[in-house]
Motif scaffolding. Structure first.
Motif, mmCIF file in Angstrom:
data_model
loop_
_atom_site.group_PDB
_atom_site.id
_atom_site.type_symbol
_atom_site.label_atom_id
_atom_site.label_comp_id
_atom_site.label_asym_id
_atom_site.label_seq_id
_atom_site.Cartn_x
_atom_site.Cartn_y
_atom_site.Cartn_z
ATOM 1 N N GLY A 1 -2.123 10.748 6.236
ATOM 2 C CA GLY A 1 -1.728 12.025 5.643
ATOM 3 C C GLY A 1 -2.716 12.393 4.557
ATOM 4 N N GLU A 2 -2.176 12.580 3.377
ATOM 5 C CA GLU A 2 -3.039 12.875 2.241
ATOM 6 C C GLU A 2 -3.822 11.637 1.843
ATOM 7 O OE1 GLU A 2 -1.055 14.733 -1.021
ATOM 8 O OE2 GLU A 2 0.240 15.897 0.302
ATOM 9 N N SER A 3 -4.961 11.878 1.228
ATOM 10 C CA SER A 3 -5.781 10.765 0.760
ATOM 11 C C SER A 3 -5.004 9.919 -0.239
ATOM 12 C CB SER A 3 -7.056 11.275 0.093
ATOM 13 O OG SER A 3 -7.875 11.903 1.041
ATOM 14 N N GLY A 4 -5.299 8.634 -0.212
ATOM 15 C CA GLY A 4 -4.637 7.708 -1.116
ATOM 16 C C GLY A 4 -5.653 6.965 -1.969
ATOM 17 N N ASN A 5 -5.262 5.805 -2.408
ATOM 18 C CA ASN A 5 -6.066 4.961 -3.272
ATOM 19 C C ASN A 5 -7.248 4.383 -2.492
ATOM 20 O OD1 ASN A 5 -6.849 2.274 -4.383
ATOM 21 N ND2 ASN A 5 -5.407 2.870 -5.991
ATOM 22 N N GLU A 6 -8.466 4.643 -2.959
ATOM 23 C CA GLU A 6 -9.660 4.183 -2.249
ATOM 24 C C GLU A 6 -9.756 2.663 -2.207
ATOM 25 O OE1 GLU A 6 -14.517 4.651 -2.259
ATOM 26 O OE2 GLU A 6 -13.331 5.986 -3.503
ATOM 27 N N GLU A 7 -9.341 2.011 -3.281
ATOM 28 C CA GLU A 7 -9.388 0.550 -3.319
ATOM 29 C C GLU A 7 -8.455 -0.045 -2.263
ATOM 30 O OE1 GLU A 7 -8.229 -2.863 -6.498
ATOM 31 O OE2 GLU A 7 -9.502 -1.235 -7.249
ATOM 32 N N GLU A 8 -7.255 0.521 -2.127
ATOM 33 C CA GLU A 8 -6.328 0.055 -1.087
ATOM 34 C C GLU A 8 -6.906 0.315 0.298
ATOM 35 O OE1 GLU A 8 -2.461 1.767 -1.709
ATOM 36 O OE2 GLU A 8 -2.028 0.460 -3.411
ATOM 37 N N PHE A 9 -7.561 1.473 0.474
ATOM 38 C CA PHE A 9 -8.177 1.808 1.752
ATOM 39 C C PHE A 9 -9.227 0.767 2.137
ATOM 40 C CE2 PHE A 9 -11.490 3.746 4.313
ATOM 41 C CZ PHE A 9 -10.765 4.341 5.336
ATOM 42 N N LEU A 10 -10.060 0.393 1.181
ATOM 43 C CA LEU A 10 -11.096 -0.609 1.453
ATOM 44 C C LEU A 10 -10.484 -1.966 1.788
ATOM 45 C CD1 LEU A 10 -13.685 0.365 -1.309
ATOM 46 C CD2 LEU A 10 -13.817 0.841 1.151
ATOM 47 N N LYS A 11 -9.373 -2.300 1.136
ATOM 48 C CA LYS A 11 -8.676 -3.553 1.462
ATOM 49 C C LYS A 11 -8.085 -3.493 2.864
ATOM 50 C CE LYS A 11 -7.593 -4.987 -3.231
ATOM 51 N NZ LYS A 11 -6.546 -5.236 -4.230
ATOM 52 N N ALA A 12 -7.557 -2.328 3.249
ATOM 53 C CA ALA A 12 -7.010 -2.167 4.603
ATOM 54 C C ALA A 12 -8.110 -2.346 5.642
ATOM 55 C CB ALA A 12 -6.347 -0.799 4.748
ATOM 56 N N ASP A 13 -9.265 -1.738 5.400
ATOM 57 C CA ASP A 13 -10.385 -1.877 6.324
ATOM 58 C C ASP A 13 -10.847 -3.325 6.408
ATOM 59 O OD1 ASP A 13 -12.219 -0.645 8.158
ATOM 60 O OD2 ASP A 13 -13.780 -0.867 6.632
ATOM 61 N N HIS B 1 0.852 -1.191 0.000
ATOM 62 C CA HIS B 1 0.000 0.000 0.000
ATOM 63 C C HIS B 1 0.889 1.241 0.000
ATOM 64 C CE1 HIS B 1 -3.992 -1.868 1.360
ATOM 65 N NE2 HIS B 1 -3.178 -2.858 1.037
ATOM 66 N N LYS B 2 0.493 2.239 -0.756
ATOM 67 C CA LYS B 2 1.297 3.453 -0.877
ATOM 68 C C LYS B 2 1.077 4.422 0.281
ATOM 69 C CE LYS B 2 1.570 3.118 -5.851
ATOM 70 N NZ LYS B 2 1.145 3.625 -7.132
ATOM 71 N N ALA B 3 -0.122 4.467 0.824
ATOM 72 C CA ALA B 3 -0.465 5.443 1.863
ATOM 73 C C ALA B 3 -0.267 4.867 3.261
ATOM 74 C CB ALA B 3 -1.914 5.881 1.693
ATOM 75 N N GLU B 4 -0.047 5.764 4.217
ATOM 76 C CA GLU B 4 -0.073 5.391 5.637
ATOM 77 C C GLU B 4 -1.505 5.534 6.115
ATOM 78 O OE1 GLU B 4 2.586 7.859 7.902
ATOM 79 O OE2 GLU B 4 4.331 6.725 7.277
ATOM 80 N N TYR B 5 -1.864 4.707 7.089
ATOM 81 C CA TYR B 5 -3.201 4.744 7.664
ATOM 82 C C TYR B 5 -3.111 5.119 9.136
ATOM 83 C CZ TYR B 5 -4.227 2.044 3.492
ATOM 84 O OH TYR B 5 -4.330 1.621 2.192
ATOM 85 N N GLU B 6 -4.207 5.684 9.643
ATOM 86 C CA GLU B 6 -4.318 5.921 11.081
ATOM 87 C C GLU B 6 -5.620 5.301 11.550
ATOM 88 O OE1 GLU B 6 -3.472 9.535 13.888
ATOM 89 O OE2 GLU B 6 -5.491 9.750 13.041
ATOM 90 N N ILE B 7 -5.506 4.475 12.571
ATOM 91 C CA ILE B 7 -6.693 3.886 13.176
ATOM 92 C C ILE B 7 -6.900 4.578 14.520
ATOM 93 C CG2 ILE B 7 -5.383 1.981 14.227
ATOM 94 C CD1 ILE B 7 -7.877 0.224 13.821
#
Length: 88
Positions: A53-65, A29-35
């Motif tokens: 930080g800045e918004s990243g790829n929505e598909e990657e975000f959904l996979k992270a969730d 994943h390119k973006a960092e996440y904060e939980i």
């Protein structure tokens, strides 16, 4: 899924509820996440996932969730990282 914790914190509010944050990365994943973690008694946890930080790829975000929902080891490791920062 491999992950790396960037930073973590956890505090108790005046009502003794737990509130914590963990910034982390997931492999591939390119973006960092904060939980953001919340628990009334430190046993059952509610969470909210955001880009750190800045918004990243929505598909990657959904996979992270999805990983947080399905991978108990990942979720528990993030909770543990936050709890370890609490002052005893």
């Amino acid at each position: 899924m491999d992950f790396q914790i960037v930073k973590a914190d956890m505090k108790q509010d005046e009502d003794k509820h737990y509130l914590g944050h963990v910034t982390f990365t997931l492999s591939g994943h390119k973006a960092e996440y904060e939980i953001t973690l919340f628990s009334k008694k430190g046993k059952e946890w509610d969470y909210s996932l955001n880009f750190a930080g800045e918004s990243g790829n929505e598909e990657e975000f959904l996979k992270a969730d999805e990983q947080l929902e399905e991978n108990d080891d990942l979720f528990d490791a993030l909770v543990d990282a936050a709890l370890e920062t609490m002052e005893q």
